[in-house]
Design an enzyme around this catalytic site. Structure first.
Site, PDB file in Angstrom:
ATOM      1  CB  CYS A  82      -3.532  33.663  -9.912  1.00 36.82           C
ATOM      2  SG  CYS A  82      -4.057  35.272  -9.238  1.00 36.82           S
ATOM      3  CG  HIS A 349      -8.542  35.655 -12.583  1.00 40.34           C
ATOM      4  ND1 HIS A 349      -8.082  34.387 -12.467  1.00 40.34           N
ATOM      5  CD2 HIS A 349      -7.309  36.429 -12.140  1.00 40.34           C
ATOM      6  CE1 HIS A 349      -6.944  34.111 -11.739  1.00 40.34           C
ATOM      7  NE2 HIS A 349      -6.570  35.336 -11.536  1.00 40.34           N
TER       8      HIS A 349
END
Lengths: 401, 130
Positions: A82, A349
């Site tokens: 991420c 996200h």
């Protein structure tokens, strides 16, 4: 002394469902947006760093060049969970800082709509004769038998561990739901967020339970999106127009860390130590402290994660993250507004885009261009991401003088 | 007697089932799988040591959504076994926040995972409150 580096142009696409666009289309939209925003073109770029986690290995950087302009510059395709977007940006920044390029371009893109739960492998038919395999000599799948590999479950434990270590009692469920309430409330002012619906604590707690205490709205939203940034050296910026110089945002600190060894860090990922280290390095490099920040975009991949990062980023006294949140400090009208974009829980996200999109959010406030959600007078902001494994990116951005 | 095999190689079966770890002989850091060098001090010598079978529940989650085929709900957690952190499920108790508490005392327990075509039983482990 290496030169300062500036964000010259930056752009994020609308986060959400983009069924008619592939990753190259989204990356192209973000990149051309960033180039236009900076008043430059592909011809000016000396390096491209690109990330697309789900397509790592396919060469998103080269595919992007074929879509918008092939000039033969070096491409670094990066992957860091991420933190992929922040890693791409940092790669471009390092190239400019090293004097190898006057302009650098960074882009992150992901298509995640409908991806569902990010978990370990599905458990299908098990072998007919038990045979130990893998690093643990396992005779059957361990996900679900020896803990959990689901992201909501891993980060739930991280939040619960914090609550336990700092003895915040036995009912953290509502606390985490209220953090989520804040971010969903903030999202109503962000037209680029995937979800912009205000949610009450009752609605959040009553929604589908994913991994206690994280219900669905307390989890980051899987969606499609891209973000890109153009960075430029001090000396090159000085040759540009007054308007370009006025809108440029100074990269006061750019830091990437990994997790140093700690007891238990290989049992439950330690997202704390590397964030604390990155924050310390960033504050020192920028010559500022947490009290100087006008806004923070931090990695609320789950509501349980946001709490621990208040502490890790030194926004509060050690161990006092709950009190800090309870004080209202992290709401948009509080002392240190956190995730005024809506955060990953509502903005969404799209993994590799996140570490540049959070920079875009901060830059937009520093430029005074955030419209309805503008934090008035913002001069200094921090953007943070965590990629499990782990990698932590922290950038501190400063308004042009 | 049915032949048994542990779910993972760091679970030792027998009269008193227990976990074992590779311990760095220089700094004492423990690892459940193999290392070429210690992640903490870079030492290259390891000894196999037993891990305490009792501990405290340091963190947990109750997983309601998991990968296809994984039965839910279940309690996943981290147990501090007298200084060694262990990843495990909490078993033999109801999977809800009324029965699972941070800091509660737990001990190792084993259970049958299944039996293969040759009649070998796989044995897993978890931690139960006591």
């Amino acid at each position: 002394m290496a030169e300062n580096v500036w964000i010259l142009g930056i752009y994020m696409t609308k986060f959400g469902k983009h069924p008619d666009k592939d990753t190259v289309d989204l990356a192209a939209e973000a990149t051309m947006g960033a180039l236009t925003d900076g008043g430059v073109s592909m011809k000016d770029m000396g390096i491209l760093a690109a990330g697309n986690l789900m397509g790592a290995g396919l060469g998103i950087g080269q595919a992007l060049q074929k879509q918008i302009g092939q000039t033969g510059i070096p491409v670094y395709n990066v992957a860091n969970a991420c933190a992929t977007g922040a890693t791409a940006l940092r790669t471009a920044i390092m190239a400019v800082k090293a004097g190898e390029a006057d302009y650098g371009l960074a882009v992150g893109v992901e298509k995640l709509s409908g991806a569902g739960l990010l978990a370990g492998g599905a458990r299908t038919s098990e072998s007919n004769v038990y045979t130990p395999s893998g690093r643990f000599g396992a005779v059957a799948p361990v996900d679900g038998r020896i803990g959990t590999e689901t992201m909501p479950g891993v980060f739930a434990q991280i939040g619960m561990q914090y609550v336990h270590e700092h003895q915040y009692g036995e009912a953290p469920f509502e606390l985490f739901a209220r953090i989520s309430e804040k971010n969903h409330s903030h999202s109503t002012l962000n037209p680029l967020a995937a979800y912009t619906k205000k949610m009450s604590v009752e609605e959040i707690m009553g929604d589908v339970m994913i991994a206690y205490p994280n219900t669905r709205p307390m989890c980051s939203a899987n969606c499609d999106g891209a973000a890109a940034a153009v960075v430029v050296s001090d000396s090159t910026l000085k040759k540009l127009s007054g308007e370009q110089q006025r809108r440029a945002v100074k990269v006061a600190a750019s830091v990437l860390t990994t997790d140093p060894w700690e007891e238990a860090c290989q049992v439950l990922p330690d997202v704390n130590t590397l964030t604390r280290n990155a924050a310390d390095q960033a504050y020192e490099a920028a010559g500022v402290g947490p009290d100087d920040l006008d806004l923070v975009e931090l990695h609320d991949c789950f509501a349980t994660a946001e709490l621990v990062h208040y502490d890790n980023l030194k926004l509060c006294e050690p161990g006092a993250a709950t009190d800090f949140f309870e004080s209202g400090a992290t709401w948009r009208d509080g002392r240190t507004p956190v995730n005024v974009s809506g955060g990953l829980e509502s903005k969404g996200h799209p993994i590799a885009a996140t570490g540049i999109a959070n920079i875009w959010e901060v830059c937009t406030h520093l430029r005074g261009e955030a419209k309805d959600r503008q934090i008035e007078g913002a001069r200094l902001g921090l953007a943070h991401v965590i990629g499990l494994g782990s990698a932590c990116g922290v950038h501190i951005l400063e308004k042009a003088a | 007697m049915t032949q048994q095999i542990p779910l993972v190689d760091y679970l030792v079966l027998g009269d008193t089932p227990h976990l074992v770890a590779h311990e760095c002989t220089t700094c004492g850091a423990r690892f459940f799988d193999r290392r070429n060098a210690c992640a903490s001090c870079f030492g290259t010598q390891f000894a196999t040591v037993g891990v305490s079978s009792e501990g405290e529940l340091e963190a947990f989650t109750i997983v309601s959504f998991a990968a296809p085929g994984v039965p839910v709900p279940f309690v996943a957690g981290v147990v501090d076994c007298r200084g060694t952190s262990v990843r495990a499920n909490v078993i033999n108790t109801a999977p809800d926040p009324e029965h699972v508490k941070l800091g509660m005392k737990v001990r190792l327990a084993t259970y049958s995972v299944g039996t293969d075509d040759e009649g070998t039983e796989a044995v897993g482990f978890g931690f139960e409150p006591f």
